[in-house]
Structure formats: C-alpha cells, structure tokens
Design a protein around this motif. Structure first.
Motif, PDB file in Angstrom:
ATOM      1  N   VAL A   3       0.784  -1.221   0.027  1.00 34.14           N
ATOM      2  CA  VAL A   3       0.068   0.044   0.051  1.00 34.14           C
ATOM      3  C   VAL A   3       1.029   1.228   0.041  1.00 34.14           C
ATOM      4  O   VAL A   3       2.170   1.187   0.290  1.00 34.14           O
ATOM      5  CB  VAL A   3      -0.792  -0.190   1.202  1.00 34.14           C
ATOM      6  N   ILE A   4       0.314   2.240  -0.273  1.00 34.02           N
ATOM      7  CA  ILE A   4       1.067   3.693  -0.261  1.00 34.02           C
ATOM      8  C   ILE A   4       0.697   4.097   1.343  1.00 34.02           C
ATOM      9  O   ILE A   4      -0.409   4.292   1.582  1.00 34.02           O
ATOM     10  CB  ILE A   4       0.404   4.737  -1.236  1.00 34.02           C
ATOM     11  N   HIS A   5       1.663   4.511   2.043  1.00 29.92           N
ATOM     12  CA  HIS A   5       1.566   5.119   3.005  1.00 29.92           C
ATOM     13  C   HIS A   5       2.795   5.891   3.626  1.00 29.92           C
ATOM     14  O   HIS A   5       3.729   5.955   2.680  1.00 29.92           O
ATOM     15  CB  HIS A   5       1.453   4.002   4.127  1.00 29.92           C
ATOM     16  N   GLY A   6       2.637   6.949   4.478  1.00 30.73           N
ATOM     17  CA  GLY A   6       3.695   7.811   5.060  1.00 30.73           C
ATOM     18  C   GLY A   6       4.567   6.900   6.024  1.00 30.73           C
ATOM     19  O   GLY A   6       4.062   5.992   6.622  1.00 30.73           O
ATOM     20  N   ALA A   7       5.898   7.354   5.857  1.00 34.38           N
ATOM     21  CA  ALA A   7       6.725   6.650   6.806  1.00 34.38           C
ATOM     22  C   ALA A   7       7.765   7.733   7.442  1.00 34.38           C
ATOM     23  O   ALA A   7       8.392   8.467   6.580  1.00 34.38           O
ATOM     24  CB  ALA A   7       7.225   5.352   6.455  1.00 34.38           C
ATOM     25  N   ALA A   8       8.487   7.644   8.670  1.00 34.49           N
ATOM     26  CA  ALA A   8       9.496   8.254   8.985  1.00 34.49           C
ATOM     27  C   ALA A   8      10.761   8.040   8.219  1.00 34.49           C
ATOM     28  O   ALA A   8      11.697   8.706   7.682  1.00 34.49           O
ATOM     29  CB  ALA A   8       9.650   8.115  10.416  1.00 34.49           C
ATOM     30  N   TYR A   9      10.795   6.741   7.862  1.00 33.96           N
ATOM     31  CA  TYR A   9      12.083   6.408   7.192  1.00 33.96           C
ATOM     32  C   TYR A   9      12.163   6.876   5.606  1.00 33.96           C
ATOM     33  O   TYR A   9      13.075   6.850   5.142  1.00 33.96           O
ATOM     34  CB  TYR A   9      12.308   4.907   7.252  1.00 33.96           C
ATOM     35  N   ALA A  10      10.946   7.263   5.092  1.00 26.46           N
ATOM     36  CA  ALA A  10      10.985   7.902   4.035  1.00 26.46           C
ATOM     37  C   ALA A  10      11.115   9.266   3.777  1.00 26.46           C
ATOM     38  O   ALA A  10      11.300  10.020   2.771  1.00 26.46           O
ATOM     39  CB  ALA A  10       9.714   7.410   3.267  1.00 26.46           C
ATOM     40  N   ASN A  11      11.338   9.936   4.823  1.00 21.99           N
ATOM     41  CA  ASN A  11      11.572  11.606   5.005  1.00 21.99           C
ATOM     42  C   ASN A  11      13.059  11.678   4.740  1.00 21.99           C
ATOM     43  O   ASN A  11      13.981  11.173   4.996  1.00 21.99           O
ATOM     44  CB  ASN A  11      11.422  11.897   6.752  1.00 21.99           C
ATOM     45  N   PRO A  12      13.266  12.938   3.972  1.00 23.12           N
ATOM     46  CA  PRO A  12      14.323  13.166   3.385  1.00 23.12           C
ATOM     47  C   PRO A  12      15.584  13.600   4.336  1.00 23.12           C
ATOM     48  O   PRO A  12      16.493  13.259   3.996  1.00 23.12           O
ATOM     49  CB  PRO A  12      14.234  14.505   2.442  1.00 23.12           C
ATOM     50  N   SER A  13      15.008  13.809   5.380  1.00 17.66           N
ATOM     51  CA  SER A  13      16.286  14.073   6.577  1.00 17.66           C
ATOM     52  C   SER A  13      16.958  12.862   6.766  1.00 17.66           C
ATOM     53  O   SER A  13      17.822  12.883   7.127  1.00 17.66           O
ATOM     54  CB  SER A  13      15.490  14.587   7.743  1.00 17.66           C
ATOM     55  N   VAL A  14      16.459  11.838   6.350  1.00 12.55           N
ATOM     56  CA  VAL A  14      17.149  10.410   6.677  1.00 12.55           C
ATOM     57  C   VAL A  14      18.532  10.360   5.978  1.00 12.55           C
ATOM     58  O   VAL A  14      19.538   9.551   6.159  1.00 12.55           O
ATOM     59  CB  VAL A  14      16.062   9.099   6.432  1.00 12.55           C
ATOM     60  N   ILE A  15      18.352  10.842   4.584  1.00 10.06           N
ATOM     61  CA  ILE A  15      19.317  10.834   3.816  1.00 10.06           C
ATOM     62  C   ILE A  15      20.704  11.152   4.359  1.00 10.06           C
ATOM     63  O   ILE A  15      21.670  10.677   4.126  1.00 10.06           O
ATOM     64  CB  ILE A  15      19.001  11.393   2.561  1.00 10.06           C
ATOM     65  N   GLU A  16      20.817  12.078   4.814  1.00 14.59           N
ATOM     66  CA  GLU A  16      21.816  12.914   5.681  1.00 14.59           C
ATOM     67  C   GLU A  16      22.696  12.079   6.296  1.00 14.59           C
ATOM     68  O   GLU A  16      23.922  11.864   6.048  1.00 14.59           O
ATOM     69  CB  GLU A  16      21.487  14.084   6.250  1.00 14.59           C
ATOM     70  N   GLY A  17      22.070  11.000   7.090  1.00 15.60           N
ATOM     71  CA  GLY A  17      22.767  10.167   8.159  1.00 15.60           C
ATOM     72  C   GLY A  17      22.968   9.140   7.270  1.00 15.60           C
ATOM     73  O   GLY A  17      24.358   8.268   7.811  1.00 15.60           O
TER      74      GLY A  17
END
Length: 224
Positions: A161-175
């Motif tokens: 399904v399509i859903h929102g997730a914290a791991y999909a936030n662009p801020s994750v990329i930096e780390g």
C-alpha cells in the motif's frame, strides 16, 4: 523565438497524432501523444521520457477512463532523488513530485530487484489501480490493486500500500546516504503522504517503472 518553435512542434505533433488515431484506438500514436504531453507539461530534464511514455501508453490502454490522474514512480533514480510524480492529464500539469522508498530487498540506494512473491520484501513493477483509503499502523494509507498477472497481482495479499513513514523522510538521507526502506510498499515522506494519497485515491493509475527487461517482456500493458 523559442516559444514559437515549441508551438510549431506542438502543432505538428498534434497533426500527426490526429492522423494516426483510427477507430478510437492508438497505434504508434501512443508515442506521439506522450511526446505532446511531455512538451506541453514542460517535463524535460525533470521526468524520464521513456518512463512517462510508458505510463501514458498504459493510461491509453485502460479504455474507458473516469480518472485523469496518473502517478509515475521511476526506480531508475536513486532514493535520494524525488522519483514519484503525480500528473493531471486533463489539465496537463504535474501536481506533485516526491521522494519514495522501495522494498528493503530491492536494493540499497537504487531499486534493482523486484518481486511479486509473498515475503520477498521487494517492490513490484508495473501498473496498479488505486482503491480506497484506510487508517492502519502507518496512519492514512491507500490500497493498491495490481493489474498485471504474475508481475504485481499479489499486491493486496502482500499488503503493498501507499503510506507515510518516518524512514521515507528526506532528512534520513543525511545520516545514511539513502532513504530507509519498506517491506515492499512505496512509502512516502510523512509531510506529503496524506496530500498525495488524497489526490490519487479511488481509481487512478499508478505505474512503477524500472529498466527491467524481464518486465518489458511480460507486461501485457506494453505489448505491441
């Protein structure tokens, strides 16, 4: 001068497009129609034309269409890039562009492996129809109906399904140098997931693209 050239090209393609449509069916007009839309929507250097053209080919093949929204996910792009696009075909406008996560067993920054199998934790390719929304463990979510047998028709059984997730936030990329990954769902940043889900729910077409020869051979939507 540039505007005049674009107008002339658009008129020429429109003429060819009209000439090649017979009996309400598209032949090579698929390509011409998608090219015309691509130019009019000013998608050059933003959206992969091959992926867009295939999405429009699938849209045309659907026959009777009551929904003019088309969503494209381009998995030839890395998860660090925005690679989900929502188009309003009637208004000839791109509504949204977003990051989107892929399945954990499909790859790291790039999605390169795909599956329709239960427990694979991989993304599936091809054409889907959006259905109804619900509230689950990830909040506001959208059910997907896989339209291609053997390619993505297990989507519902797999709870893709399509859903929102914290791991999909662009801020994750930096780390981590990439987005987090799902169990196969096209997960969206939480800040935009509800907006996109509301825009594409209830019967719009979703196409998940990758440069995958096996898919191209199997897909009935792209068969000539």
């Amino acid at each position: 001068m540039k505007r005049n050239v674009i107008c002339l090209v658009t008129l020429f393609i429109s003429f060819l497009n009209f000439s090649l449509i017979k009996g309400g069916e598209f032949t090579s007009a698929y390509i011409l129609d998608s090219r015309l839309l691509y130019i009019e929507m000013q998608l050059n250097d933003v959206v992969n034309y091959k992926a867009f053209a295939q999405a429009i080919a699938g849209y045309n093949k659907m026959g009777k269409r009551n929904n003019h929204i088309v969503t494209l996910i381009d998995f030839t792009k890395p998860s660090t890039d925005e690679r989900l696009y929502v188009f309003d075909i009637k208004r000839k406008k791109m509504l949204y562009s977003s990051h989107v996560a892929h399945g954990r067993n499909s790859g790291e920054n790039y999605a390169t492996s795909f599956s329709n199998k239960m427990g694979s934790y991989q993304s599936s390719l091809g054409f889907f129809l959006t259905e109804n929304t619900y509230y689950g463990k990830h909040g506001y979510s959208l059910i997907l109906h896989g339209l291609e047998k053997g390619i993505n028709d297990q989507a519902k059984d797999r709870a893709i399904v399509i859903h929102g997730a914290a791991y999909a936030n662009p801020s994750v990329i930096e780390g981590s140098g990439r987005l987090g990954r799902s169990l196969g769902c096209p997960a969206l940043p939480q800040s935009i997931s509800d907006t996109i889900i509301s825009a594409i729910k209830d019967g719009s077409l979703l196409y998940i693209y990758a440069n995958d020869k096996d898919y191209f051979k199997q897909s009935s939507f792209l068969a000539r």
